[in-house]
Design an enzyme around this catalytic site. Structure first.
Site, PDB file in Angstrom:
ATOM      1  N   LYS A 165       0.845  -1.198   0.000  1.00 32.06           N
ATOM      2  CA  LYS A 165       0.000   0.000   0.000  1.00 32.06           C
ATOM      3  C   LYS A 165       0.871   1.235   0.000  1.00 32.06           C
ATOM      4  O   LYS A 165       1.923   1.262   0.654  1.00 32.06           O
ATOM      5  CB  LYS A 165      -0.914   0.008   1.241  1.00 32.06           C
ATOM      6  CG  LYS A 165      -1.754   1.267   1.403  1.00 32.06           C
ATOM      7  CD  LYS A 165      -2.572   1.214   2.685  1.00 32.06           C
ATOM      8  CE  LYS A 165      -3.367   2.500   2.892  1.00 32.06           C
ATOM      9  NZ  LYS A 165      -4.163   2.481   4.134  1.00 32.06           N
ATOM     10  N   GLU A 217      -8.765  10.979  13.403  1.00 26.84           N
ATOM     11  CA  GLU A 217      -7.927   9.796  13.610  1.00 26.84           C
ATOM     12  C   GLU A 217      -6.991   9.922  14.811  1.00 26.84           C
ATOM     13  O   GLU A 217      -6.167  10.826  14.876  1.00 26.84           O
ATOM     14  CB  GLU A 217      -7.103   9.509  12.345  1.00 26.84           C
ATOM     15  CG  GLU A 217      -6.306   8.223  12.429  1.00 26.84           C
ATOM     16  CD  GLU A 217      -5.673   7.851  11.105  1.00 26.84           C
ATOM     17  OE1 GLU A 217      -4.855   6.904  11.101  1.00 26.84           O
ATOM     18  OE2 GLU A 217      -5.971   8.495  10.081  1.00 26.84           O
ATOM     19  N   GLU A 271      -7.499  -2.479   2.508  1.00 28.37           N
ATOM     20  CA  GLU A 271      -6.747  -1.303   2.963  1.00 28.37           C
ATOM     21  C   GLU A 271      -6.838  -1.159   4.476  1.00 28.37           C
ATOM     22  O   GLU A 271      -5.851  -0.853   5.153  1.00 28.37           O
ATOM     23  CB  GLU A 271      -7.296  -0.047   2.278  1.00 28.37           C
ATOM     24  CG  GLU A 271      -6.580   1.234   2.655  1.00 28.37           C
ATOM     25  CD  GLU A 271      -7.208   2.467   2.018  1.00 28.37           C
ATOM     26  OE1 GLU A 271      -6.881   3.583   2.475  1.00 28.37           O
ATOM     27  OE2 GLU A 271      -8.011   2.328   1.083  1.00 28.37           O
ATOM     28  N   GLU A 324     -12.541  10.667  -3.754  1.00 27.08           N
ATOM     29  CA  GLU A 324     -12.391  10.513  -2.303  1.00 27.08           C
ATOM     30  C   GLU A 324     -11.707  11.737  -1.697  1.00 27.08           C
ATOM     31  O   GLU A 324     -12.088  12.215  -0.625  1.00 27.08           O
ATOM     32  CB  GLU A 324     -11.601   9.245  -1.978  1.00 27.08           C
ATOM     33  CG  GLU A 324     -11.397   9.036  -0.483  1.00 27.08           C
ATOM     34  CD  GLU A 324     -10.652   7.760  -0.147  1.00 27.08           C
ATOM     35  OE1 GLU A 324      -9.783   7.807   0.745  1.00 27.08           O
ATOM     36  OE2 GLU A 324     -10.946   6.728  -0.781  1.00 27.08           O
ATOM     37  N   LYS A 337     -13.205  14.333   1.247  1.00 27.75           N
ATOM     38  CA  LYS A 337     -12.495  14.690   2.472  1.00 27.75           C
ATOM     39  C   LYS A 337     -12.282  16.199   2.595  1.00 27.75           C
ATOM     40  O   LYS A 337     -11.977  16.696   3.679  1.00 27.75           O
ATOM     41  CB  LYS A 337     -11.156  13.961   2.527  1.00 27.75           C
ATOM     42  CG  LYS A 337     -11.300  12.454   2.697  1.00 27.75           C
ATOM     43  CD  LYS A 337      -9.976  11.732   2.607  1.00 27.75           C
ATOM     44  CE  LYS A 337     -10.142  10.238   2.851  1.00 27.75           C
ATOM     45  NZ  LYS A 337      -8.874   9.481   2.688  1.00 27.75           N
TER      46      LYS A 337
END
Length: 459
Positions: free
Chosen positions: A215, A265, A309, A443, A447
């Site tokens: 990734k 996060e 992911e 995406e 965001k």
């Protein structure tokens, strides 16, 4: 060792608190030779961020946890350090030995651990931590003004600088002149643009298909020219309304550029030996209604690419926890985290730390996670350097506070740098096998919605 005077029995208003400080500070300083002095006064302050908005001409820093149960608003610098991450954390660890267990040092760490000449780095390309002269703390016990003064420590600010700051202090009840003109976007430019983004995605996928990595997380800068220059902490206060279930963090040295983050996060939260963290990866927008929202959630949970992911991040976090903890357990697995504009897959962890594990060790071990970097970590970081045309600075780096008793860091995503009428907002997307450049670009736009909604581009 430090001195902590007993708080007043009832909260003081700001004029009374200042009067008390001017009376107590001279005696407090001359009677004590402790390296760092600390005084706590209960204050009648409803909102630390609103207090900070009124201040100017000194370092300003703000932190709020995700539940808004713990807020810190700092002004001025009793102690401050900037530099390479390892050296900065060593210095802060030394300072922590001189203060009570609950004394918080606030700051941030860049995504890249640069070993360049730090004097040539930009404002947010170096690690930085501060022990504020004045800090308003709000928690379940009320609001408190903490006053710090360092003595006989290299780089410490002087008593006169503290008194000068008190002379300039403004109160939340003071009238402020606001420019009533609404913030709006004059011009927007993305770096990379869609064409270059697609090329970078294909280059990343070629590395993944060659089994060099699993990734790679790539980021985009969105440059906005605004119609006026907002105060960064006014902007952060407005962003709180757009991202309610998020950490809120802001840093500005005097009148320089400001770093702002409204991130969902957590990197880690430590309360003595108890450690918590999470894997947060996999994204869908929120639906236009409840039925549409559930459809998107179902789609997210059954998207092989998104689940893959997420599991990459989860395996990394569990492996790193096992190195530092005697016990590790999952608190949740693949649960939805629904924010105002997007929703994510989330898995939460907790552990019991081994003796003598430091916050510096945790930062070094956990940052950067595959959620903002990729895996294997070293290969992904190299690819990010090769494929991105800009330095991330504090974007995707740890931002938060450290103290002996507890520490908490968020991952500085959903973040931007404001300098005058120029605002640069950073967004990123995880690239794994099955990633599509157009879908990843969308995406990034999802965001960005919290910022665009505030800047006059609701979507």
């Amino acid at each position: 060792m430090s001195l902590q005077l007993q708080p007043q029995p009832t909260p003081l208003d700001w004029p009374s608190a200042l009067e008390h400080l001017r009376e107590v500070l001279p005696r407090w300083q001359h009677r004590n030779q402790s390296p760092i002095l600390q005084l706590c006064i209960p204050v009648a302050e409803p909102d630390p961020l609103e207090w900070l908005q009124h201040q100017e001409g000194a370092t300003r820093v703000y932190w709020s946890d995700r539940e808004h149960q713990f807020q810190l608003a700092g002004l001025g610098s009793a102690l401050q350090i900037k530099g390479i991450t390892k050296e900065v954390m060593q210095k802060v660890s030394g300072w922590q030995k001189l203060v009570p267990p609950n004394t918080a040092f606030l700051g941030g760490i860049p995504f890249h651990n640069s070993i360049k000449d730090t004097e040539q780095c930009g404002s947010f390309q170096r690690a930085a931590f501060v022990l504020p002269f004045l800090m308003v703390q709000q928690d379940s016990n009320g609001s408190f003004l903490w006053v710090h003064l360092a003595q006989n420590i290299e780089g410490a600010s002087t008593t006169q600088e503290l008194f000068d700051l008190l002379d300039r202090l403004k109160f939340p009840s003071s009238p402020r002149l606001f420019n009533s003109q609404r913030i709006s976007i004059v011009e927007r430019n993305d770096a990379p643009n869609l064409v270059d983004w697609s090329r970078s995605i294909e280059a990343a996928l070629s590395q993944i298909r060659a089994s060099h990595c699993e990734k790679i997380v790539l980021a985009r800068q969105s440059h906005f020219q605004l119609n006026k220059s907002p105060d960064p902490f006014d902007l952060l206060n407005q962003l709180r309304q757009q991202a309610t279930h998020a950490y809120h963090f802001g840093w500005q040295d005097s009148q320089g550029p400001a770093f702002l983050s409204i991130t969902p996060e957590r990197l880690f939260k430590r309360n003595r030996q108890n450690l918590e963290s999470e894997a947060l990866a996999g994204t869908r927008p929120r639906g236009q209604n409840a039925y549409h929202d559930e459809q998107l959630t179902h789609e997210l949970f059954h998207d092989t690419k998104e689940v893959r992911e997420h599991l990459v991040v989860l395996r990394f976090m569990e492996e790193r926890f096992s190195k530092h903890c005697r016990v590790v357990e999952r608190l949740s697995h693949l649960e939805p985290l629904r924010l105002k504009h997007v929703q994510h897959l989330q898995s939460r962890l907790q552990g019991r730390l081994l003796d003598a594990v430091t916050d510096a060790q945790l930062l070094s071990s956990l940052h950067p996670t595959p959620a903002v970097c990729g895996l294997p970590q070293a290969v992904s970081r190299t690819q990010i350097n090769n494929l991105e045309s800009f330095d991330r600075g504090w974007y995707a780096g740890p931002v938060g506070y450290v103290s002996k008793q507890q520490s908490e860091f968020a991952v500085g995503i959903r973040s931007g740098v404001l300098e005058g009428v120029s605002l640069t907002v950073y967004t990123g997307a995880g690239i794994v096998e099955g990633s599509d450049p157009d879908r990843e670009w969308q995406e990034l736009d999802h965001k960005l919605r919290s910022w665009e909604a505030l800047l006059g581009n609701p979507s």
